[in-house]
Design a protein around this motif. Structure first.
Motif, mmCIF file in Angstrom:
data_model
loop_
_atom_site.group_PDB
_atom_site.id
_atom_site.type_symbol
_atom_site.label_atom_id
_atom_site.label_comp_id
_atom_site.label_asym_id
_atom_site.label_seq_id
_atom_site.Cartn_x
_atom_site.Cartn_y
_atom_site.Cartn_z
ATOM 1 N N ILE A 59 -44.505 -1.947 34.844
ATOM 2 C CA ILE A 59 -45.174 -1.391 33.671
ATOM 3 C C ILE A 59 -44.638 0.005 33.372
ATOM 4 N N GLU A 60 -44.544 0.840 34.397
ATOM 5 C CA GLU A 60 -44.076 2.213 34.174
ATOM 6 C C GLU A 60 -42.607 2.247 33.747
ATOM 7 N N ALA A 61 -41.833 1.215 34.142
ATOM 8 C CA ALA A 61 -40.424 1.158 33.757
ATOM 9 C C ALA A 61 -40.231 0.505 32.394
ATOM 10 N N VAL A 64 -42.437 -4.738 31.166
ATOM 11 C CA VAL A 64 -43.460 -5.748 30.909
ATOM 12 C C VAL A 64 -43.722 -5.831 29.417
ATOM 13 N N GLY A 65 -43.531 -7.004 28.850
ATOM 14 C CA GLY A 65 -43.828 -7.223 27.438
ATOM 15 C C GLY A 65 -45.094 -8.050 27.292
ATOM 16 N N THR A 66 -45.510 -8.264 26.072
ATOM 17 C CA THR A 66 -46.723 -9.045 25.846
ATOM 18 C C THR A 66 -46.573 -9.873 24.577
ATOM 19 N N ASP A 106 -52.837 -11.765 24.781
ATOM 20 C CA ASP A 106 -51.994 -12.548 25.674
ATOM 21 C C ASP A 106 -52.915 -13.133 26.743
ATOM 22 N N PRO A 107 -53.140 -14.446 26.757
ATOM 23 C CA PRO A 107 -54.125 -15.030 27.673
ATOM 24 C C PRO A 107 -53.824 -14.781 29.146
ATOM 25 N N ALA A 108 -52.538 -14.753 29.518
ATOM 26 C CA ALA A 108 -52.191 -14.525 30.919
ATOM 27 C C ALA A 108 -52.589 -13.123 31.356
ATOM 28 N N ARG A 189 -54.385 -2.121 26.693
ATOM 29 C CA ARG A 189 -53.873 -1.305 25.584
ATOM 30 C C ARG A 189 -52.609 -1.899 24.988
ATOM 31 N N MET A 190 -51.815 -2.593 25.782
ATOM 32 C CA MET A 190 -50.621 -3.253 25.249
ATOM 33 C C MET A 190 -50.990 -4.339 24.244
ATOM 34 N N GLN A 191 -52.209 -4.838 24.324
ATOM 35 C CA GLN A 191 -52.671 -5.905 23.435
ATOM 36 C C GLN A 191 -53.525 -5.382 22.285
ATOM 37 N N GLY A 192 -53.511 -4.073 22.093
ATOM 38 C CA GLY A 192 -54.302 -3.478 21.022
ATOM 39 C C GLY A 192 -55.757 -3.277 21.374
#
Length: 218
Positions: A59-61, A64-66, A106-108, A189-192
């Motif tokens: 995540i810090e690098a 990780v996408g979504t 993202d369900p996962a 937060r990555m998913q809004g």
């Protein structure tokens, strides 16, 4: 801190296996099963520690996408709670679903966040107390609140709770690397959405918020 957390399950597994070696042919089937089960449990815990540490590093690098899609959170929540009941049969988990509105998420990753929150609630709740998980729709956002009646989190800890590798005063003796809530909030937060600790009161309540899918209705 991480070095200590990794050494503990390794020491448990090593101790169980050394005892089996020393016992040799004198160990009966039940003893072999008990010690092997203890070793496997420790190794499983170590695997989870490694995975959570790697997740935080990815995540810090920025690795990780979504993906976001229309998703009904109710069945995901039910599955997470069922798995937790199997892992901790004594846990009292009550699920309240006030509607089945769909989120855009993202369900996962949502499943990963919910697993963290429910597992933490069970870990820190007083023995025999109830954990409540409530799913609701408010102001075009889905809220999932996970509450337990554990001891209050000190104000100094609340301010740092979502920092990577931070472990509060009430985590003494509990397994973990202090990255679970950091990962959970980042994924939200990555998913809004967002993940917050609600203020005070007689319970500890974490709220996961996700945007409602456009055109979805309760």
């Amino acid at each position: 801190m991480i070095s200590h957390q990794f050494r503990t399950p390794l020491a448990i597994a090593d101790s169980a296996l050394q005892r089996l070696i020393r016992r040799g042919n004198r160990a009966d089937a039940q003893e072999i099963t008990d010690r092997a089960t203890r070793a496997r449990g420790a190794i499983s815990g170590l695997t989870r520690l490694v995975e959570s540490t790697l997740d935080a590093a990815r995540i810090e690098a920025g690795e990780v996408g979504t993906r976001r899609e229309r998703c009904d959170l109710a069945p995901i929540l039910a599955e997470v709670c069922d798995e937790q009941r199997e892992a901790t049969p004594d846990a009292r988990i009550r699920v309240i679903v006030r509607n089945h509105a769909q989120a855009l998420c993202d369900p996962a990753y949502v499943e990963q966040v919910l697993k963290n929150l429910v597992s933490n609630a069970v870990t820190y709740a007083p023995g025999g107390s109830e954990i409540s998980v409530t799913l609701d729709l408010q102001c075009q956002s889905l809220h999932c609140e996970v509450a337990n009646g554990g001891p209050p989190i000190p104000p100094s800890d609340r301010a740092r709770l979502f920092e990577r590798n931070f472990r509060g005063a009430n985590s003494t003796g509990a397994p973990g690397t202090g990255v679970g809530l950091f990962i959970a909030r980042t994924l939200a937060r990555m998913q809004g959405g967002d993940l917050v600790l609600l203020p005070g009161g007689g319970q500890t309540v974490f709220r996961l918020t996700l945007p409602q899918a456009e055109g979805a209705t309760p």
